[in-house]
Design a protein around this motif. Structure first.
Motif, short mmCIF file in Angstrom:
data_model
loop_
_atom_site.label_atom_id
_atom_site.label_comp_id
_atom_site.label_asym_id
_atom_site.label_seq_id
_atom_site.Cartn_x
_atom_site.Cartn_y
_atom_site.Cartn_z
N GLY A 54 -33.56 124.79 -45.49
CA GLY A 54 -32.44 125.17 -44.62
C GLY A 54 -31.55 123.99 -44.30
N ILE A 55 -31.44 123.69 -43.03
CA ILE A 55 -30.54 122.63 -42.56
C ILE A 55 -30.84 121.29 -43.25
CG2 ILE A 55 -32.02 122.13 -40.56
CD1 ILE A 55 -29.49 121.52 -38.96
N TRP A 56 -32.13 121.02 -43.52
CA TRP A 56 -32.49 119.71 -44.09
C TRP A 56 -31.88 119.48 -45.45
CZ3 TRP A 56 -33.75 116.45 -40.68
CH2 TRP A 56 -34.50 116.84 -39.57
N LYS A 57 -31.78 120.54 -46.22
CA LYS A 57 -31.21 120.41 -47.56
C LYS A 57 -29.79 119.84 -47.47
CE LYS A 57 -29.33 123.75 -50.71
NZ LYS A 57 -29.49 125.10 -51.27
N TYR A 58 -29.01 120.39 -46.56
CA TYR A 58 -27.61 119.95 -46.44
C TYR A 58 -27.52 118.58 -45.78
CZ TYR A 58 -26.76 124.78 -47.68
OH TYR A 58 -26.76 125.97 -48.34
N LEU A 59 -28.39 118.34 -44.81
CA LEU A 59 -28.38 117.04 -44.15
C LEU A 59 -28.69 115.92 -45.14
CD1 LEU A 59 -30.20 117.62 -40.75
CD2 LEU A 59 -27.85 116.89 -41.11
N LEU A 60 -29.74 116.16 -45.93
CA LEU A 60 -30.15 115.14 -46.90
C LEU A 60 -29.05 114.86 -47.91
CD1 LEU A 60 -33.81 115.84 -48.01
CD2 LEU A 60 -32.93 113.79 -46.89
N LYS A 61 -28.44 115.93 -48.36
CA LYS A 61 -27.39 115.79 -49.37
C LYS A 61 -26.31 114.84 -48.84
CE LYS A 61 -25.73 119.34 -52.52
NZ LYS A 61 -26.60 118.86 -53.53
N ASP A 62 -25.91 115.08 -47.61
CA ASP A 62 -24.84 114.28 -47.02
C ASP A 62 -25.28 112.84 -46.76
OD1 ASP A 62 -23.28 113.26 -44.49
OD2 ASP A 62 -22.01 114.79 -45.42
N VAL A 63 -26.45 112.71 -46.15
CA VAL A 63 -26.95 111.38 -45.80
C VAL A 63 -27.16 110.54 -47.07
CG1 VAL A 63 -29.04 110.25 -44.94
CG2 VAL A 63 -27.97 112.04 -43.60
N MET A 64 -27.66 111.18 -48.12
CA MET A 64 -27.90 110.44 -49.37
C MET A 64 -26.59 110.11 -50.06
SD MET A 64 -31.35 112.37 -50.75
CE MET A 64 -31.68 111.24 -52.10
N LYS A 65 -25.67 111.04 -50.02
CA LYS A 65 -24.37 110.81 -50.66
C LYS A 65 -23.66 109.61 -50.02
CE LYS A 65 -19.88 113.05 -51.17
NZ LYS A 65 -19.10 114.19 -50.67
N HIS A 66 -23.79 109.48 -48.71
CA HIS A 66 -23.11 108.39 -48.01
C HIS A 66 -24.00 107.17 -47.82
CE1 HIS A 66 -20.46 111.81 -47.08
NE2 HIS A 66 -19.53 110.89 -47.17
N ASN A 67 -25.16 107.19 -48.48
CA ASN A 67 -26.07 106.04 -48.41
C ASN A 67 -26.34 105.58 -46.99
OD1 ASN A 67 -27.18 105.22 -50.95
ND2 ASN A 67 -25.06 104.94 -51.61
N VAL A 68 -26.66 106.54 -46.13
CA VAL A 68 -27.03 106.21 -44.75
C VAL A 68 -28.52 105.85 -44.74
CG1 VAL A 68 -27.20 107.10 -42.39
CG2 VAL A 68 -25.34 107.88 -43.89
N PRO A 69 -28.89 104.68 -44.23
CA PRO A 69 -30.32 104.36 -44.14
C PRO A 69 -31.02 105.41 -43.26
CG PRO A 69 -28.97 102.43 -43.70
CD PRO A 69 -28.04 103.60 -43.72
N MET A 70 -32.20 105.86 -43.67
CA MET A 70 -32.84 106.95 -42.94
C MET A 70 -34.27 106.61 -42.54
SD MET A 70 -33.87 109.63 -45.96
CE MET A 70 -32.35 109.86 -46.85
N LEU A 71 -34.77 107.39 -41.59
CA LEU A 71 -36.16 107.23 -41.16
C LEU A 71 -36.85 108.59 -41.26
CD1 LEU A 71 -37.51 105.18 -38.21
CD2 LEU A 71 -38.23 107.55 -38.40
#
Ligand SMILES: [Zn+2]
Length: 608
Positions: A54-71
């Motif tokens: 669900g929401i995680w799929k879209y969140l990850l796509k965006d965060v990864m596309k913009h190379n945001v460091p994640m935890l």
């Protein structure tokens, strides 16, 4: 710099600092990661493939596309009802490789926590099907962190819930330390180890100081490691002064010579405390509130951070990247449609829009941190803090603590504010509960789905002790079910009937609003009884078809009243005990009634 990952402070102010993590992946240096930094907390093992969640799929796509460091933390999959086989699939590749196909290359660092807090109240559950065995949990978790490709990791720790008795706290702290030292040894043998944060715990400022001193005594020869402050989440919003105090305890205990090479992470406490924590010298933070707020369609106001309901907005006057590429009208149109698991008339799923709100919320938290970072850079962090404290929401206790503990702040603040309410000190050893929660403090997310395998709904009333599972009533039912059904107990979906919130599915038991509220439903409270019943009926209208059997086991009069209203609307709802002698709690524990419950459940849970 060197051939291992290190942290280095670049600008040290009287309060606050700027620095950089120089990380290496497979021996190759990554671009320096500038601190202070806020990581979004993400989940990526949410389904049997990279296409779910669900929401995680879209969140990850965006965060990864913009190379945001994640935890992330490696046990997050426990929230998603995945099998050992599925986890086997996730362990075949690093997260980065696994998601390369749908999301493209992701180069930013990933911080992987152990997820020790997940095990806090679940010490009985077995994780061996996921390759994590009781005797070797610390090593197994480390393996998991390494295979998933964490650039930064934290050792398996044992968080301390507030009010935990001293002897247990000491045992847990010793185990956390022992694991940390073991991980240090294991990493020392590795060719290209990730950067390690040692998790720090304590029941007071002095306690955590002592803990950190032990770390430095033992690890004097290790060139660089970080300190991650844990056990703060349950204090957050309840006892913010204690949050700040413990962080200062960690800072106090770092030897002067190690200070500019030791980064500090604060686990699970960001939001409106973020600028204050950066001012105190915290180098990194993580946020889950950005996504939690989004799940109830709450959108952070770009200036005040006040949470607004997306359907009530007239316009989105936000200049952030996310809002610039999102149409409010389109989003509102989608949210007004009833369907949840199909595309809306906009051509997109609702989770796409939930993700947009979350990403905006995250941008706002980053903005709030960046303001403080700029002030630290410009060497006017005190002024920035006073300005922030004067207008920020929900920081009263933190500000009182600053007034008491920071003379410069107090002096400057007193020029701006005429008088400041004295802080009421809370008793740290008591179970911390709040009477300020309202029925709206918790609701089941709109996109909620009951876990697939749980085909029997069992509702029992809430209890004073939180999380509910630790209460006497819940433990007794739990023991009874385990001895009657063993393995098959897992098909039962426990939904607590909260007098305040109505139905609370078991997955939400550790949510802040569920853990900290204190409320007793009285038979006289007709409005609240009706509200709980209405919410329960709504839940059943949505999810009834998911279950083979729907049972309530309730003896107290007030809660019986709620379920009698449910029974009226849902003919197949079974209310037990069928004939309680009296409508009171003592009946709950009678064998004759518990046996009746087991007998009815047997129809669905034992093989014919
Ligand atoms: Zn925005």
């Amino acid at each position: 710099m060197t051939d291992t990952s290190v942290y280095q402070t670049t600008v040290q102010r009287k309060a606050g600092r700027i620095g950089a993590l120089h990380l290496r992946r497979n021996g190759i240096a990554l671009p320096p990661l500038s601190t202070p930094i806020l990581y979004p907390v993400v989940a990526f093992m949410t389904s049997t493939n990279t296409n779910g969640g669900g929401i995680w799929k879209y969140l990850l796509k965006d965060v990864m596309k913009h190379n945001v460091p994640m935890l992330s933390q490696v046990l997050h999959f426990l929230d998603f009802n995945l099998t050992g086989n599925t986890i086997g699939y996730w362990r075949e590749k690093s997260m980065r490789e696994r998601y390369r196909d749908p999301n493209g290359p992701y180069d930013a660092p990933m911080f992987l926590d152990s997820g020790g807090f997940k095990l806090l109240y679940n010490t009985g559950i077995s994780l061996s099907e996921f390759g994590i065995h009781k005797e070797t949990a610390a090593d197994d978790i480390l393996d998991f962190q390494l295979t998933l490709g964490g650039d930064i990791i934290a050792s398996l720790d044992y968080p301390l819930p507030p009010g935990l008795v001293r002897s247990e706290a000491e045992t847990r702290m010793n185990r956390s330390l022992k694991n940390a030292f073991r991980v240090v040894e294991k990493l020392a043998e590795m060719e290209n180890p990730p950067y390690l944060y040692i998790c720090c715990h304590g029941q007071s400022r002095e306690d955590i100081q002592d803990y950190v001193m032990q770390v430095f005594e033992r690890l004097a020869d290790v060139p660089s490691f970080g300190l991650a402050v844990g056990s703060l989440v349950p204090l957050r919003g309840e006892n913010d002064s204690e949050v700040l105090s413990r962080i200062c305890g960690v800072l106090d205990a770092i030897p002067e010579s190690a200070r500019d090479r030791t980064p500090i992470h604060a686990f699970g406490v960001s939001g409106n405390l973020t600028p204050i924590l950066a001012y105190l010298g915290v180098d990194s933070l993580d946020s889950t509130s950005y996504v939690q707020a989004a799940r109830s369609q709450s959108y952070a106001h770009p200036d005040t951070q006040k949470k607004l309901k997306i359907l009530e907005l007239d316009s989105m006057e936000c200049t952030c990247r996310v809002c610039q590429e999102t149409s409010l009208e389109e989003m509102q149109q989608a949210f007004m449609e009833p369907k949840s698991y199909r595309r809306t008339s906009t051509g997109k799923y609702k989770s796409y829009y939930y993700a947009k709100i979350a990403l905006h919320n995250f941008e706002m938290e980053v903005k709030s941190l960046d303001n403080m970072v700029q002030a630290i850079e410009a060497d006017n962090s005190l002024e920035a803090l006073v300005n922030y404290a004067a207008k920020a929401r929900g920081v009263r206790e933190a500000v009182s603590w600053l007034v008491e503990n920071n003379h410069e702040f107090a002096a400057k603040m007193s020029k701006m504010v005429v008088s400041f309410p004295k802080r009421i000190t809370t008793q740290p050893t008591k179970q911390i509960l709040s009477l300020n929660y309202t029925p709206d403090s918790f609701s089941i997310p709109l996109d909620y789905q009951p876990p697939t395998e749980k085909r029997v709904l069992l509702t029992i009333p809430c209890a004073g002790k939180k999380p509910y599972s630790l209460s006497r009533t819940h433990s007794i039912v739990n023991d009874k079910l385990r001895s009657a059904f063993g393995e098959n107990q897992r098909f039962i979906h426990k939904i607590t009937l909260s007098g305040l919130y109505g139905p609370v599915p078991e997955e939400f038991e550790s949510e802040e609003a569920v853990v900290h509220y204190d409320f007793q439903l009285l038979p006289q409270n007709a409005a609240q009884i009706q509200l709980s019943a209405d919410r329960f009926n709504t839940y059943l209208n949505q999810h009834k078809t998911h279950y083979e059997l729907i049972i309530g086991y309730v003896t107290s009069r007030a809660y019986r009243k709620v379920l009698e209203l449910v029974e009226k609307q849902h003919q197949d709802f079974i209310l037990l005990p069928t004939k309680p002698k009296q409508k009171r709690l003592s009946e709950f524990f009678r064998h004759i009634h518990l046996d009746e419950l087991i007998e009815i459940l047997s129809n669905a849970l034992t093989a014919n």
